[in-house]
Design an enzyme around this catalytic site. Structure first.
Site, PDB file in Angstrom:
ATOM      1  N   SER A  70      13.335  -1.325 -18.856  1.00 23.61           N
ATOM      2  CA  SER A  70      14.520  -1.591 -18.040  1.00 23.61           C
ATOM      3  C   SER A  70      15.735  -1.782 -18.930  1.00 23.61           C
ATOM      4  O   SER A  70      15.621  -2.242 -20.076  1.00 23.61           O
ATOM      5  CB  SER A  70      14.293  -2.834 -17.178  1.00 23.61           C
ATOM      6  OG  SER A  70      15.410  -3.075 -16.339  1.00 23.61           O
ATOM      7  N   ASP A  71      16.899  -1.426 -18.405  1.00 22.08           N
ATOM      8  CA  ASP A  71      18.140  -1.625 -19.147  1.00 22.08           C
ATOM      9  C   ASP A  71      19.257  -1.940 -18.164  1.00 22.08           C
ATOM     10  O   ASP A  71      19.291  -1.390 -17.061  1.00 22.08           O
ATOM     11  CB  ASP A  71      18.496  -0.380 -19.962  1.00 22.08           C
ATOM     12  CG  ASP A  71      19.579  -0.669 -20.988  1.00 22.08           C
ATOM     13  OD1 ASP A  71      19.362  -1.524 -21.856  1.00 22.08           O
ATOM     14  OD2 ASP A  71      20.657  -0.035 -20.923  1.00 22.08           O
TER      15      ASP A  71
END
Length: 199
Positions: A70-71
């Site tokens: 995730s970012d």
């Protein structure tokens, strides 16, 4: 087994709300945008690359094992705001967000050896007017230093937020609804593979 490719304590705490068991795996990548790369494509690429790096670091990977990457990025007028280099950088970022609407984009990618499931969640965040004195006090709290866009909505900067339009958990770092849906899809695919293998 299910793995989270992240060092973020915020993501770990959020994931515990929807996943009973998971293990952490390291995923160091080069988090730099390509020239002219639009924000949404950049954040999605980062999430996928983190998941792929995490997958490579799993010692023994089975077909039913999945890795979540995730970012999260903050975007103001189509400009990606990273973590502040120093106080002046923080001041510039938060002054630019003051009394305006901006976007927080969080990408999630759930992958295994054969499949990539991914999504980008965009949330609008509206700040009230913030004074330079408030920004200086906030900087001295130590909170902005490791945060994209120089703020964390779940901390002291929550008082700057007039409203949000979208997912609160996504702004913190992991959109719970969308992540759970991807995990359910991954689980269903693993179950299907297991049943087919048993035939």
């Amino acid at each position: 087994m299910f793995y989270l490719a992240s060092k973020s304590p915020r993501r770990q705490e959020l994931l515990k709300q929807i996943a009973e068991q998971f293990e952490l795996v390291s995923a160091d990548i080069n988090e730099v945008a390509f020239k002219d790369e639009v924000a949404e494509k950049f954040v999605l690429r980062m999430a996928i690359e983190k998941a792929q790096a995490g997958l490579k670091n799993v010692v023994t990977i089975n077909p039913s094992d999945w890795v979540l990457g995730s970012d999260t990025i903050v975007v103001n007028n189509n400009n990606i705001l990273g973590k502040p280099k120093d106080f002046e950088d923080c001041l510039q970022m938060l002054s630019g967000l003051s009394n305006k609407k901006h976007q927080v984009m969080t990408a999630i990618a759930v992958i295994n050896a054969d499949t990539v499931l991914s999504e980008v969640v965009v949330t609008d965040v509206v700040f009230r007017a913030i004074t330079d004195v408030e920004i200086k006090d906030y900087w001295q709290s130590g909170e902005p230093q490791d945060k994209a866009g120089s703020y964390g909505i779940q901390g002291l900067a929550g008082k700057f937020v007039k409203r949000i339009e979208g997912s609160y958990s996504s702004v913190v770092g992991l959109p719970l609804y969308e992540t759970e849906q991807l995990l359910l899809t991954a689980k269903a695919q693993s179950k299907k593979l297991t049943l087919e293998g048993a035939k």
